[in-house]
Design a protein around this motif. Structure first.
Motif, mmCIF file in Angstrom:
data_model
loop_
_atom_site.group_PDB
_atom_site.id
_atom_site.type_symbol
_atom_site.label_atom_id
_atom_site.label_comp_id
_atom_site.label_asym_id
_atom_site.label_seq_id
_atom_site.Cartn_x
_atom_site.Cartn_y
_atom_site.Cartn_z
ATOM 1 N N GLU A 1 0.824 -1.216 0.000
ATOM 2 C CA GLU A 1 0.000 0.000 0.000
ATOM 3 C C GLU A 1 0.854 1.259 0.000
ATOM 4 O O GLU A 1 0.425 2.326 0.440
ATOM 5 N N ASP A 2 2.109 1.123 -0.462
ATOM 6 C CA ASP A 2 3.060 2.237 -0.541
ATOM 7 C C ASP A 2 3.487 2.767 0.827
ATOM 8 O O ASP A 2 3.927 3.912 0.953
ATOM 9 N N GLY A 3 3.347 1.936 1.856
ATOM 10 C CA GLY A 3 3.875 2.298 3.169
ATOM 11 C C GLY A 3 5.307 1.831 3.290
ATOM 12 O O GLY A 3 5.890 1.271 2.360
ATOM 13 N N GLN A 4 5.883 2.079 4.458
ATOM 14 C CA GLN A 4 7.265 1.667 4.709
ATOM 15 C C GLN A 4 7.333 0.834 5.976
ATOM 16 O O GLN A 4 6.502 0.982 6.877
ATOM 17 N N ALA A 5 8.314 -0.049 6.002
ATOM 18 C CA ALA A 5 8.486 -0.921 7.163
ATOM 19 C C ALA A 5 9.912 -0.804 7.678
ATOM 20 O O ALA A 5 10.873 -0.746 6.897
ATOM 21 N N LEU A 6 10.044 -0.782 8.989
ATOM 22 C CA LEU A 6 11.339 -0.724 9.676
ATOM 23 C C LEU A 6 11.444 -1.978 10.535
ATOM 24 O O LEU A 6 10.609 -2.211 11.407
ATOM 25 N N VAL A 7 12.463 -2.804 10.262
ATOM 26 C CA VAL A 7 12.619 -4.072 10.972
ATOM 27 C C VAL A 7 13.909 -3.998 11.796
ATOM 28 O O VAL A 7 14.998 -3.810 11.245
ATOM 29 N N PHE A 8 13.765 -4.146 13.111
ATOM 30 C CA PHE A 8 14.931 -4.105 14.000
ATOM 31 C C PHE A 8 15.452 -5.520 14.241
ATOM 32 O O PHE A 8 14.683 -6.436 14.537
ATOM 33 N N LEU B 1 10.359 -0.837 23.810
ATOM 34 C CA LEU B 1 9.383 0.246 23.732
ATOM 35 C C LEU B 1 9.882 1.381 22.844
ATOM 36 O O LEU B 1 9.106 2.004 22.110
ATOM 37 N N GLN B 2 11.181 1.640 22.900
ATOM 38 C CA GLN B 2 11.759 2.702 22.076
ATOM 39 C C GLN B 2 11.614 2.377 20.591
ATOM 40 O O GLN B 2 11.280 3.239 19.781
ATOM 41 N N MET B 3 11.854 1.132 20.233
ATOM 42 C CA MET B 3 11.758 0.724 18.833
ATOM 43 C C MET B 3 10.312 0.780 18.340
ATOM 44 O O MET B 3 10.040 1.303 17.248
ATOM 45 N N LEU B 4 9.406 0.234 19.129
ATOM 46 C CA LEU B 4 8.000 0.250 18.714
ATOM 47 C C LEU B 4 7.486 1.676 18.570
ATOM 48 O O LEU B 4 6.591 1.939 17.759
ATOM 49 N N GLY B 5 8.073 2.578 19.342
ATOM 50 C CA GLY B 5 7.640 3.975 19.265
ATOM 51 C C GLY B 5 7.918 4.641 17.941
ATOM 52 O O GLY B 5 7.425 5.735 17.669
ATOM 53 N N ARG B 6 8.698 4.005 17.085
ATOM 54 C CA ARG B 6 8.985 4.566 15.757
ATOM 55 C C ARG B 6 7.869 4.299 14.758
ATOM 56 O O ARG B 6 7.952 4.736 13.607
ATOM 57 N N PRO C 1 10.474 7.527 11.327
ATOM 58 C CA PRO C 1 9.295 6.693 11.573
ATOM 59 C C PRO C 1 8.906 5.889 10.332
ATOM 60 O O PRO C 1 9.264 6.235 9.208
ATOM 61 N N ALA C 2 8.173 4.812 10.561
ATOM 62 C CA ALA C 2 7.657 3.977 9.474
ATOM 63 C C ALA C 2 6.230 3.570 9.833
ATOM 64 O O ALA C 2 5.867 3.523 11.015
ATOM 65 N N ARG C 3 5.424 3.250 8.814
ATOM 66 C CA ARG C 3 4.060 2.831 9.096
ATOM 67 C C ARG C 3 4.049 1.552 9.918
ATOM 68 O O ARG C 3 3.237 1.376 10.825
ATOM 69 N N CYS C 4 4.988 0.660 9.592
ATOM 70 C CA CYS C 4 5.048 -0.624 10.281
ATOM 71 C C CYS C 4 6.447 -0.826 10.864
ATOM 72 O O CYS C 4 7.449 -0.666 10.155
ATOM 73 N N VAL C 5 6.518 -1.164 12.158
ATOM 74 C CA VAL C 5 7.787 -1.478 12.818
ATOM 75 C C VAL C 5 7.700 -2.896 13.354
ATOM 76 O O VAL C 5 6.723 -3.253 14.004
#
Length: 780
Positions: free
Chosen positions: A242-249, A369-374, A342-346
């Motif tokens: 859906e043209d969003g972005q994802a950040l994977v830690f 919690l810090q990571m999910l906060g992104r 930030p990303a739509r999905c973390v």
């Protein structure tokens, strides 16, 4: 409110033109009050601007501001970000390692940037000329003060702030992510209610939907990583489509690279529309990336980010992610604590990580919690999605964390001995009453009053007495007749070099050993308490054994043997591949320990052993041979140049001086570098022994006193000299050798037919081989 209206003289220092709702509410507290401030707010709500406003107030009042950043990688980013302050005529200085410190720049800086550990070290040495600047702080901004709850670093931040407040009482502005017990932090810092702020989720720019997804844990940890990766891609895929972005830690730098490679293949397999291979301009820009793997993956819309990347590569990844050219980004925790991406999905693919010094550990709840906060992009998304991927047996733990948050606890009691020792060593505590006064300045004391049962507050005085008694019985503290207490030399050295107290005792035992050789030094450091948690994986055993074959590793356990193998192989630049992933961290910690051990040996009058430690330290750092280690003392000569020069037969600074510029150019150095190297080599100590009228023969039973002149043709340096006769030490002398000095030598006719008189000269702080010269005397 417009920035130019609130802080007109600093408007150019901000990267935006208008303050948001949270920032507006805090303006009076930050700009119109001198009270300490505590603010808790959701991630991505704009806390960085609060720090900058506090700094503006300090600068407006002609003061100096200290910004304490949670990670070393972020201190450098602040130096770059705050060039805006430099453009306004204010100086920003990042205080890093001991060797790199420029005291003049630090003293003149308007804004200092430091980690908690560096601030701790500076406050411990505040009465030295190098670190006196730390007592001139007018405003201290603590970024991410919830770091107080970190198992490894929380106590350091706590005692450092307490100490700084006693030293110079700066205004303290503490910023935090959302935490349930912000009032405890405010009580600790004496922030009144009117300057204590707790902003709820309604101040978060984008709502957050956070949940847990489980996977089935297998027997193979390598396969488990891919199970979690596929689960992470399942969660990210609908948002990317859906043209969003994802950040994977993920857990490590290496994992970011491997996950990005695998993700590119999987995305192609799933036919997910992603990437910008048709964008010619973007394709051209990517060719400037240094990292080849990154260069290939970004064209597929996939990238990775970690502190080990070249700064230019990191900057470009961040910019392209903001522009949407990268839709899937794998990162370590650095991004969570620092850059606002930030990303739509973390997704947290990993909840456990391998620490070179601790083995496998759970990721800190604060990090989680810090990571999910992104999750959630202001201005683009109405909601952000955050997921923790974990084994099903851990699911309830993480659901509770997401639901209830994490109260901030004090970690001081876990290492009270070490921190109390540091205060006593500095002289700020001189009796039991002082100890209790110090304790009342800590977050531990405030938190113990809030939760007296859990902190056993009723018995806290007894705990302190017991801690003090342990320090006395172990030789760190002396108690006088009038109940006064004072730190011993052991306490001072342990505090100065940031040592675990068990390690300090270990170093003292070595310093008191009659014969000290390289093996004992390496074994002592490898067995330091700082390495107690190092684990030896099954896959590393063969490599460890191959390095240590034929070497005595004493009573070291498996982890200590691994450290010893890394140190021994580092000395020759031949660390096996299976040990390299942990080698850098272990080497850096060992170098600090070598410096401390050298100080112990000098303090206990063992200068020749100190010189041996200095040479071992230089070899571990540079991977050079024993003969050529002296080259590393030359400014501009590191591991590469030392190796090149040694290969060409130039093994010592004296060889370099003899070769001259032409010889160095012939050895492969450019002319400019050769000139610098030769000039630096000529400044190093260059020893000559002049025996004068020393006799060649003496009658049996006769005695004669002579003087031998020791001359240094280089720059002055602390030196140790001894004279031995047939291997037995007769005379020792330590002095600052600048020019020449004389050493008395007693010549006597003993029972042997020939007496061998040997003069040795060593420099404890310079990695030069000891200079020796000898004369023989016939006994007739």
């Amino acid at each position: 409110m417009q920035v130019s209206e609130a802080v007109p003289q600093f408007a150019e220092a901000f990267a935006f033109e208008e303050f948001n709702r949270m920032q507006r509410e805090m303006l009076p507290a930050l700009l119109e009050s001198d009270e300490n401030v505590v603010a808790s707010a959701p991630t991505a709500s704009g806390k960085t601007a609060l720090a900058e406003l506090a700094i503006c107030k300090a600068l407006r009042d002609d003061g100096t501001a200290l910004f304490i950043a949670p990670l070393r990688a972020l201190t450098n980013e602040k130096e770059s970000d705050w060039e805006r302050f430099e453009d306004l005529g204010y100086s920003v200085y990042v205080v890093t390692g001991e060797r790199d410190l420029n005291p003049r720049r630090a003293e003149r800086a308007d804004i200092l940037v430091m980690t908690p550990e560096k601030t701790d070290s500076a406050t411990r040495k505040h009465d030295s000329a190098r670190y006196s600047f730390i007592t001139d702080i007018d405003c201290c901004v603590i970024d991410e003060v919830h770091l107080l709850d970190s198992e490894k670093r929380g106590a350091v931040l706590e005692v450092t702030i307490s100490r700084l407040r006693r030293l110079c009482d700066p205004r303290v502005v503490a910023l935090s992510a959302t935490m349930p017990n912000v009032s405890d932090v405010a009580d600790w810092l004496d922030a009144p209610p009117e300057t204590t702020f707790e902003f709820g989720d309604d101040y978060r720019p984008v709502d957050l939907h956070a949940d847990v997804k489980t996977y089935t844990h297998g027997d193979n940890s390598f396969a488990d990583k891919y199970r979690r990766l596929y689960r992470a891609l399942d969660l990210a895929e609908p948002h990317i489509r859906e043209d969003g972005q994802a950040l994977v830690f993920v857990a490590s730098r290496q994992d970011t690279v491997q996950a990005a490679k695998k993700a590119c293949d999987e995305i192609a397999e799933r036919d997910i529309p992603i990437g910008a291979r048709g964008d010619y301009d973007f394709h051209t820009e990517t060719q400037e990336l240094r990292n080849e793997t990154l260069r290939n993956s970004v064209l597929d819309g996939v990238a990775f980010h970690h502190a080990g990347l070249a700064k230019n590569d990191r900057d470009r990844v961040e910019e392209w992610f903001k522009q949407g050219k990268i839709q899937l980004l794998f990162s370590t925790s650095t991004l969570a604590w620092g850059v606002n991406l930030p990303a739509r999905c973390v997704v947290l693919r990993d909840t456990k990580l391998h620490d070179p010094l601790e083995g496998e550990v759970d990721m800190s709840p604060l990090d989680v919690l810090q990571m999910l906060g992104r999750a959630g992009r202001p201005g683009y998304d109405d909601v952000g999605y955050g997921w923790v991927v974990c084994d099903f047996k851990d699911a309830d733990k993480y659901r509770k964390l997401l639901r209830d948050g994490k109260e901030i606890e004090s970690r001081l009691a876990e290492d009270l001995d070490s921190h109390l020792n540091a205060e006593i060593a500095m002289g700020t505590i001189s009796d039991l009453d002082d100890v209790m006064s110090w304790l009342r300045t800590t977050f531990y004391y405030v938190r113990a009053q809030s939760k007296p049962d859990e902190y056993d507050f009723e018995n806290h005085r007894e705990r302190v007495r017991n801690t003090l008694q342990r320090l006395v019985s172990r030789g760190f503290v002396e108690r006088g007749d009038d109940l006064k207490i004072e730190g011993t030399a052991l306490a001072v050295l342990a505090s100065k070099f940031y040592l675990d107290l068990d390690t300090a005792e270990r170093f003292r035992r070595l310093a008191e050993t009659e014969e000290i050789d390289a093996s004992k030094i390496l074994e002592t450091v490898a067995g330091a308490a700082e390495f107690d948690s190092v684990s030896s994986r099954q896959s590393e055993r063969d490599a460890i054994n191959s390095v240590l074959v034929g070497q005595d590793s004493g009573d070291l356990e498996a982890g200590g043997r691994k450290v010893l193998a890394i140190l021994r192989s580092s000395m020759t630049g031949s660390t096996p591949g299976d040990l390299r992933s942990d080698a850098w961290v272990i080497q850096q910690n060992a170098v600090r320990l070598f410096a401390a051990l050298r100080a112990f040996l000098k303090r206990l009058d063992r200068p020749f052993a100190a010189n041996l430690v200095t040479r071992i330290e230089a070899r571990v750092e540079n991977g050079v041979g024993e003969r050529s280690v002296g080259l590393t003392a030359i400014d501009g000569v590191g591991a590469g140049r030392a190796s090149k020069l040694a290969t060409e037969g130039l093994e010592t600074p004296a060889d370099v001086c003899e070769a001259g510029v032409d010889g160095l150019v012939a050895a492969g150095l450019s002319e400019g570098v050769a000139e610098q190297v030769e000039a630096s080599a000529r400044k190093l100590p260059d020893v000559e022994v002049e025996w004068g009228s020393f006799p060649t023969r003496i009658g049996r039973g006769e005695n004669d006193m002579r003087e031998v002149t020791v001359r240094n043709h280089g720059d002055g340096e602390q030196a140790a000299m001894d004279v031995t006769v047939n291997g037995v030490e007769m005379t020792t002398k330590s002095t600052y050798l600048d020019g020449e000095t004389t050493v008395p030598v007693g010549v006597f006719g003993g029972t042997d037919d020939e007496m061998e008189f040997t003069v040795r000269v060593a420099f404890p702080d310079v990695p030069l081989l000891p200079f020796t010269d000898a004369r023989s005397v016939r006994v007739e």
